[in-house]
Scaffold this motif. Structure first.
Motif, PDB file in Angstrom:
ATOM      1  N   TYR A 104      -3.274  -3.941  -6.386  1.00  0.00           N
ATOM      2  CA  TYR A 104      -3.722  -2.598  -6.013  1.00  0.00           C
ATOM      3  C   TYR A 104      -3.683  -1.639  -7.199  1.00  0.00           C
ATOM      4  N   ILE A 105      -2.678  -1.794  -8.067  1.00  0.00           N
ATOM      5  CA  ILE A 105      -2.593  -0.962  -9.274  1.00  0.00           C
ATOM      6  C   ILE A 105      -3.828  -1.193 -10.143  1.00  0.00           C
ATOM      7  N   LYS A 106      -4.187  -2.464 -10.304  1.00  0.00           N
ATOM      8  CA  LYS A 106      -5.357  -2.808 -11.122  1.00  0.00           C
ATOM      9  C   LYS A 106      -6.632  -2.273 -10.484  1.00  0.00           C
ATOM     10  N   ARG A 152       0.834  -1.215   0.000  1.00  0.00           N
ATOM     11  CA  ARG A 152       0.000   0.000   0.000  1.00  0.00           C
ATOM     12  C   ARG A 152       0.869   1.265   0.000  1.00  0.00           C
ATOM     13  N   THR A 153       1.941   1.250   0.782  1.00  0.00           N
ATOM     14  CA  THR A 153       2.845   2.402   0.836  1.00  0.00           C
ATOM     15  C   THR A 153       3.481   2.641  -0.532  1.00  0.00           C
ATOM     16  N   LYS A 154       3.872   1.575  -1.203  1.00  0.00           N
ATOM     17  CA  LYS A 154       4.492   1.707  -2.516  1.00  0.00           C
ATOM     18  C   LYS A 154       3.494   2.200  -3.562  1.00  0.00           C
ATOM     19  N   VAL A 155       2.240   1.779  -3.457  1.00  0.00           N
ATOM     20  CA  VAL A 155       1.212   2.270  -4.377  1.00  0.00           C
ATOM     21  C   VAL A 155       0.969   3.766  -4.142  1.00  0.00           C
ATOM     22  N   GLU A 156       1.019   4.193  -2.897  1.00  0.00           N
ATOM     23  CA  GLU A 156       0.889   5.631  -2.608  1.00  0.00           C
ATOM     24  C   GLU A 156       2.043   6.411  -3.256  1.00  0.00           C
ATOM     25  N   GLN A 157       3.252   5.827  -3.235  1.00  0.00           N
ATOM     26  CA  GLN A 157       4.386   6.455  -3.910  1.00  0.00           C
ATOM     27  C   GLN A 157       4.068   6.631  -5.390  1.00  0.00           C
ATOM     28  N   LEU A 158       3.536   5.584  -6.011  1.00  0.00           N
ATOM     29  CA  LEU A 158       3.200   5.636  -7.439  1.00  0.00           C
ATOM     30  C   LEU A 158       2.162   6.718  -7.717  1.00  0.00           C
ATOM     31  N   LYS A 159       1.162   6.817  -6.849  1.00  0.00           N
ATOM     32  CA  LYS A 159       0.113   7.824  -7.025  1.00  0.00           C
ATOM     33  C   LYS A 159       0.679   9.239  -6.912  1.00  0.00           C
ATOM     34  N   ASN A 160       1.802   9.373  -6.205  1.00  0.00           N
ATOM     35  CA  ASN A 160       2.449  10.673  -6.058  1.00  0.00           C
ATOM     36  C   ASN A 160       3.547  10.895  -7.104  1.00  0.00           C
ATOM     37  N   GLY A 161       3.591  10.020  -8.115  1.00  0.00           N
ATOM     38  CA  GLY A 161       4.533  10.211  -9.216  1.00  0.00           C
ATOM     39  C   GLY A 161       5.923   9.644  -8.984  1.00  0.00           C
ATOM     40  N   LEU A 162       6.094   8.854  -7.918  1.00  0.00           N
ATOM     41  CA  LEU A 162       7.401   8.277  -7.614  1.00  0.00           C
ATOM     42  C   LEU A 162       7.436   6.808  -8.023  1.00  0.00           C
ATOM     43  N   SER A 163       8.593   6.338  -8.409  1.00  0.00           N
ATOM     44  CA  SER A 163       8.777   4.926  -8.726  1.00  0.00           C
ATOM     45  C   SER A 163       8.848   4.121  -7.432  1.00  0.00           C
ATOM     46  N   ALA A 164       8.603   2.817  -7.548  1.00  0.00           N
ATOM     47  CA  ALA A 164       8.669   1.927  -6.391  1.00  0.00           C
ATOM     48  C   ALA A 164       9.350   0.631  -6.812  1.00  0.00           C
ATOM     49  N   PHE A 165      10.006  -0.024  -5.861  1.00  0.00           N
ATOM     50  CA  PHE A 165      10.705  -1.280  -6.123  1.00  0.00           C
ATOM     51  C   PHE A 165      10.245  -2.331  -5.128  1.00  0.00           C
ATOM     52  N   SER A 166      10.058  -3.542  -5.613  1.00  0.00           N
ATOM     53  CA  SER A 166       9.678  -4.662  -4.757  1.00  0.00           C
ATOM     54  C   SER A 166      10.668  -5.793  -4.962  1.00  0.00           C
ATOM     55  N   GLU A 167      11.167  -6.333  -3.846  1.00  0.00           N
ATOM     56  CA  GLU A 167      12.125  -7.442  -3.917  1.00  0.00           C
ATOM     57  C   GLU A 167      11.464  -8.803  -3.802  1.00  0.00           C
ATOM     58  N   THR A 168      10.237  -8.861  -3.312  1.00  0.00           N
ATOM     59  CA  THR A 168       9.594 -10.155  -3.082  1.00  0.00           C
ATOM     60  C   THR A 168       8.396 -10.354  -3.999  1.00  0.00           C
ATOM     61  N   GLN A 169       8.144 -11.604  -4.317  1.00  0.00           N
ATOM     62  CA  GLN A 169       7.015 -11.959  -5.179  1.00  0.00           C
ATOM     63  C   GLN A 169       5.687 -11.578  -4.515  1.00  0.00           C
ATOM     64  N   GLU A 170       5.598 -11.781  -3.201  1.00  0.00           N
ATOM     65  CA  GLU A 170       4.352 -11.482  -2.487  1.00  0.00           C
ATOM     66  C   GLU A 170       3.991  -9.999  -2.577  1.00  0.00           C
ATOM     67  N   VAL A 171       4.953  -9.133  -2.301  1.00  0.00           N
ATOM     68  CA  VAL A 171       4.685  -7.694  -2.362  1.00  0.00           C
ATOM     69  C   VAL A 171       4.421  -7.271  -3.808  1.00  0.00           C
ATOM     70  N   THR A 172       5.157  -7.838  -4.748  1.00  0.00           N
ATOM     71  CA  THR A 172       4.946  -7.523  -6.165  1.00  0.00           C
ATOM     72  C   THR A 172       3.515  -7.852  -6.586  1.00  0.00           C
ATOM     73  N   GLU A 173       3.033  -9.020  -6.212  1.00  0.00           N
ATOM     74  CA  GLU A 173       1.660  -9.415  -6.563  1.00  0.00           C
ATOM     75  C   GLU A 173       0.624  -8.503  -5.925  1.00  0.00           C
ATOM     76  N   LEU A 174       0.867  -8.104  -4.680  1.00  0.00           N
ATOM     77  CA  LEU A 174      -0.062  -7.178  -4.012  1.00  0.00           C
ATOM     78  C   LEU A 174      -0.066  -5.817  -4.698  1.00  0.00           C
ATOM     79  N   ILE A 175       1.114  -5.311  -5.041  1.00  0.00           N
ATOM     80  CA  ILE A 175       1.199  -4.018  -5.734  1.00  0.00           C
ATOM     81  C   ILE A 175       0.440  -4.098  -7.053  1.00  0.00           C
ATOM     82  N   GLU A 176       0.661  -5.173  -7.813  1.00  0.00           N
ATOM     83  CA  GLU A 176      -0.037  -5.332  -9.095  1.00  0.00           C
ATOM     84  C   GLU A 176      -1.555  -5.353  -8.898  1.00  0.00           C
TER      85      GLU A 176
END
Length: 91
Positions: A60-62, A34-58
């Motif tokens: 939330y993006i959708k 959720r924190t990383k998606v908020e970064q994206l909404k504010n125009g910042l890039s985000a990085f995920s090292e784990t598959q679990e967080v990556t899937e959650l970000i994807e």
């Protein structure tokens, strides 16, 4: 944007402090995503090292219909807010 940055810094300092003291810290993958998606909404890039967080970000993006470029690397996954210069739709 400053609030998100401060939240991420606090998480890092908390982790460092507890690792130095011999504690192991567990960060909620959902909170991290959720924190990383908020970064994206504010125009910042985000990085995920784990598959679990990556899937959650994807997910939330959708859900939020964000236009984001996704760059998968051997080390993790970059999420980059799409602009007119790098226009492809969400992957």
């Amino acid at each position: 944007m400053d609030e998100i940055f401060c939240k991420m810094i606090n998480i890092v300092f908390y982790a460092i402090k507890h690792v130095q003291e011999g504690f192991h810290m567990v960060i909620s993958p959902r909170e991290m995503a959720r924190t990383k998606v908020e970064q994206l909404k504010n125009g910042l890039s985000a990085f995920s090292e784990t598959q679990e967080v990556t899937e959650l970000i994807e997910r939330y993006i959708k859900e939020e219909q964000l236009n984001v470029l996704i760059d998968r690397t051997s080390l993790g996954c970059w999420f980059i807010p799409a602009t007119k210069a790098n226009e492809p739709a969400s992957q």
